[in-house]
Design a protein around this motif. Structure first.
Motif, PDB file in Angstrom:
ATOM      1  N   GLY A  51      40.007  34.417  49.045  1.00  0.00           N
ATOM      2  CA  GLY A  51      40.856  33.304  48.654  1.00  0.00           C
ATOM      3  C   GLY A  51      41.348  33.301  47.226  1.00  0.00           C
ATOM      4  N   TRP A  52      41.437  34.466  46.568  1.00  0.00           N
ATOM      5  CA  TRP A  52      41.911  34.488  45.185  1.00  0.00           C
ATOM      6  C   TRP A  52      42.680  35.760  44.877  1.00  0.00           C
ATOM      7  CZ3 TRP A  52      40.263  38.435  42.003  1.00  0.00           C
ATOM      8  CH2 TRP A  52      39.103  39.112  42.386  1.00  0.00           C
ATOM      9  N   SER A  53      43.490  35.691  43.822  1.00  0.00           N
ATOM     10  CA  SER A  53      44.238  36.839  43.297  1.00  0.00           C
ATOM     11  C   SER A  53      44.192  36.784  41.777  1.00  0.00           C
ATOM     12  CB  SER A  53      45.700  36.790  43.736  1.00  0.00           C
ATOM     13  OG  SER A  53      45.802  36.893  45.130  1.00  0.00           O
ATOM     14  N   LEU A  54      44.136  37.951  41.152  1.00  0.00           N
ATOM     15  CA  LEU A  54      44.194  38.063  39.695  1.00  0.00           C
ATOM     16  C   LEU A  54      45.601  38.463  39.315  1.00  0.00           C
ATOM     17  CD1 LEU A  54      42.859  38.198  36.867  1.00  0.00           C
ATOM     18  CD2 LEU A  54      42.346  40.600  37.364  1.00  0.00           C
ATOM     19  N   LEU A  55      46.219  37.677  38.448  1.00  0.00           N
ATOM     20  CA  LEU A  55      47.561  37.975  37.969  1.00  0.00           C
ATOM     21  C   LEU A  55      47.481  38.783  36.678  1.00  0.00           C
ATOM     22  CD1 LEU A  55      49.216  34.478  38.557  1.00  0.00           C
ATOM     23  CD2 LEU A  55      48.985  36.403  40.144  1.00  0.00           C
ATOM     24  N   CYS A  56      48.551  39.499  36.349  1.00  0.00           N
ATOM     25  CA  CYS A  56      48.508  40.369  35.171  1.00  0.00           C
ATOM     26  C   CYS A  56      48.408  39.600  33.857  1.00  0.00           C
ATOM     27  CB  CYS A  56      49.688  41.333  35.150  1.00  0.00           C
ATOM     28  SG  CYS A  56      51.277  40.561  34.912  1.00  0.00           S
ATOM     29  N   ASN A  57      48.652  38.303  33.869  1.00  0.00           N
ATOM     30  CA  ASN A  57      48.489  37.508  32.652  1.00  0.00           C
ATOM     31  C   ASN A  57      47.070  36.958  32.520  1.00  0.00           C
ATOM     32  OD1 ASN A  57      48.573  35.572  34.629  1.00  0.00           O
ATOM     33  ND2 ASN A  57      50.426  34.567  33.880  1.00  0.00           N
ATOM     34  N   GLY A  58      46.162  37.385  33.409  1.00  0.00           N
ATOM     35  CA  GLY A  58      44.765  36.995  33.316  1.00  0.00           C
ATOM     36  C   GLY A  58      44.401  35.748  34.096  1.00  0.00           C
ATOM     37  N   VAL A  59      45.350  35.154  34.786  1.00  0.00           N
ATOM     38  CA  VAL A  59      45.106  33.934  35.563  1.00  0.00           C
ATOM     39  C   VAL A  59      44.514  34.297  36.919  1.00  0.00           C
ATOM     40  CG1 VAL A  59      46.227  31.968  36.714  1.00  0.00           C
ATOM     41  CG2 VAL A  59      46.964  32.663  34.431  1.00  0.00           C
ATOM     42  N   LEU A  60      43.448  33.580  37.304  1.00  0.00           N
ATOM     43  CA  LEU A  60      42.920  33.682  38.660  1.00  0.00           C
ATOM     44  C   LEU A  60      43.599  32.590  39.466  1.00  0.00           C
ATOM     45  CD1 LEU A  60      39.087  34.283  38.348  1.00  0.00           C
ATOM     46  CD2 LEU A  60      40.749  35.725  39.496  1.00  0.00           C
ATOM     47  N   LEU A  61      44.315  32.983  40.505  1.00  0.00           N
ATOM     48  CA  LEU A  61      45.053  32.045  41.337  1.00  0.00           C
ATOM     49  C   LEU A  61      44.331  31.938  42.673  1.00  0.00           C
ATOM     50  CD1 LEU A  61      47.636  30.342  41.685  1.00  0.00           C
ATOM     51  CD2 LEU A  61      48.758  32.426  42.508  1.00  0.00           C
ATOM     52  N   PHE A  62      43.957  30.723  43.058  1.00  0.00           N
ATOM     53  CA  PHE A  62      43.224  30.493  44.297  1.00  0.00           C
ATOM     54  C   PHE A  62      44.165  30.045  45.400  1.00  0.00           C
ATOM     55  CE2 PHE A  62      40.234  30.053  40.839  1.00  0.00           C
ATOM     56  CZ  PHE A  62      39.216  30.886  41.263  1.00  0.00           C
ATOM     57  N   GLU A  63      43.776  30.292  46.656  1.00  0.00           N
ATOM     58  CA  GLU A  63      44.657  29.973  47.777  1.00  0.00           C
ATOM     59  C   GLU A  63      44.935  28.480  47.923  1.00  0.00           C
ATOM     60  OE1 GLU A  63      41.461  29.882  51.475  1.00  0.00           O
ATOM     61  OE2 GLU A  63      42.849  31.532  51.310  1.00  0.00           O
ATOM     62  N   ASP A  64      44.099  27.636  47.370  1.00  0.00           N
ATOM     63  CA  ASP A  64      44.364  26.201  47.424  1.00  0.00           C
ATOM     64  C   ASP A  64      45.291  25.755  46.294  1.00  0.00           C
ATOM     65  OD1 ASP A  64      42.740  26.231  45.179  1.00  0.00           O
ATOM     66  OD2 ASP A  64      41.339  24.725  45.919  1.00  0.00           O
ATOM     67  N   THR A  65      45.881  26.715  45.567  1.00  0.00           N
ATOM     68  CA  THR A  65      46.788  26.569  44.427  1.00  0.00           C
ATOM     69  C   THR A  65      46.089  26.134  43.151  1.00  0.00           C
ATOM     70  OG1 THR A  65      47.526  24.290  44.840  1.00  0.00           O
ATOM     71  CG2 THR A  65      48.778  26.053  45.931  1.00  0.00           C
ATOM     72  N   GLY A  66      44.773  26.117  43.123  1.00  0.00           N
ATOM     73  CA  GLY A  66      44.046  25.907  41.879  1.00  0.00           C
ATOM     74  C   GLY A  66      44.096  27.181  41.050  1.00  0.00           C
ATOM     75  N   GLU A  67      43.835  27.061  39.765  1.00  0.00           N
ATOM     76  CA  GLU A  67      43.909  28.208  38.864  1.00  0.00           C
ATOM     77  C   GLU A  67      42.765  28.163  37.860  1.00  0.00           C
ATOM     78  OE1 GLU A  67      47.710  28.072  36.932  1.00  0.00           O
ATOM     79  OE2 GLU A  67      48.727  27.689  38.825  1.00  0.00           O
ATOM     80  N   LEU A  68      42.355  29.340  37.421  1.00  0.00           N
ATOM     81  CA  LEU A  68      41.406  29.480  36.325  1.00  0.00           C
ATOM     82  C   LEU A  68      42.099  30.320  35.274  1.00  0.00           C
ATOM     83  CD1 LEU A  68      38.574  28.988  35.203  1.00  0.00           C
ATOM     84  CD2 LEU A  68      37.842  31.070  36.365  1.00  0.00           C
ATOM     85  N   LEU A  69      42.320  29.734  34.110  1.00  0.00           N
ATOM     86  CA  LEU A  69      43.034  30.417  33.036  1.00  0.00           C
ATOM     87  C   LEU A  69      42.072  31.318  32.258  1.00  0.00           C
ATOM     88  CD1 LEU A  69      45.285  27.498  31.738  1.00  0.00           C
ATOM     89  CD2 LEU A  69      45.696  29.116  33.601  1.00  0.00           C
ATOM     90  N   PRO A  70      42.586  32.321  31.549  1.00  0.00           N
ATOM     91  CA  PRO A  70      41.723  33.258  30.812  1.00  0.00           C
ATOM     92  C   PRO A  70      40.792  32.598  29.802  1.00  0.00           C
ATOM     93  CG  PRO A  70      43.972  34.064  30.833  1.00  0.00           C
ATOM     94  CD  PRO A  70      43.990  32.683  31.424  1.00  0.00           C
ATOM     95  N   ASP A  71      41.197  31.452  29.252  1.00  0.00           N
ATOM     96  CA  ASP A  71      40.351  30.778  28.260  1.00  0.00           C
ATOM     97  C   ASP A  71      39.313  29.862  28.906  1.00  0.00           C
ATOM     98  OD1 ASP A  71      41.874  28.656  29.133  1.00  0.00           O
ATOM     99  OD2 ASP A  71      42.723  28.182  27.167  1.00  0.00           O
ATOM    100  N   GLY A  72      39.240  29.845  30.240  1.00  0.00           N
ATOM    101  CA  GLY A  72      38.250  29.054  30.949  1.00  0.00           C
ATOM    102  C   GLY A  72      38.742  27.703  31.436  1.00  0.00           C
ATOM    103  N   GLN A  73      39.968  27.326  31.077  1.00  0.00           N
ATOM    104  CA  GLN A  73      40.516  26.054  31.553  1.00  0.00           C
ATOM    105  C   GLN A  73      40.734  26.111  33.058  1.00  0.00           C
ATOM    106  OE1 GLN A  73      43.809  24.068  29.513  1.00  0.00           O
ATOM    107  NE2 GLN A  73      43.705  25.759  28.024  1.00  0.00           N
TER     108      GLN A  73
END
Length: 85
Positions: A51-73
């Motif tokens: 349920g997730w993908s890593l984008l080249c800008n460091g963002v983890l994108l989850f299938e529920d459209t939630g995100e985890l940013l590189p700085d932990g936000q």
């Protein structure tokens, strides 16, 4: 045989290793993790079974459209709800 790629990493104060803020090598470069269109960045690793993908800008994108940013936000899921008539 798998080819290996060296990722740009940094060591944090706790001694753990983290990815750099951007893995983008595209021209033009993808949106940064702090820009409003950050989800438009290229996928560098996809794990749909988890349920997730890593984008080249460091963002983890989850299938529920939630995100985890590189700085932990954490960005809460923001998918549109279906309208029930």
């Amino acid at each position: 045989m798998r080819s290996s790629t060296q990722l740009d990493t940094a060591t944090t104060a706790t001694g753990s290793t983290r990815l750099s803020d951007s893995l983008c090598t595209h021209t033009p470069t993808c949106p940064s993790a702090t820009s409003s269109d950050r989800e438009a960045a290229h996928v560098v690793a996809a794990h749909p079974e988890q349920g997730w993908s890593l984008l080249c800008n460091g963002v983890l994108l989850f299938e529920d459209t939630g995100e985890l940013l590189p700085d932990g936000q954490v960005v809460a899921p923001h998918r549109h709800l279906a309208v029930v008539a």
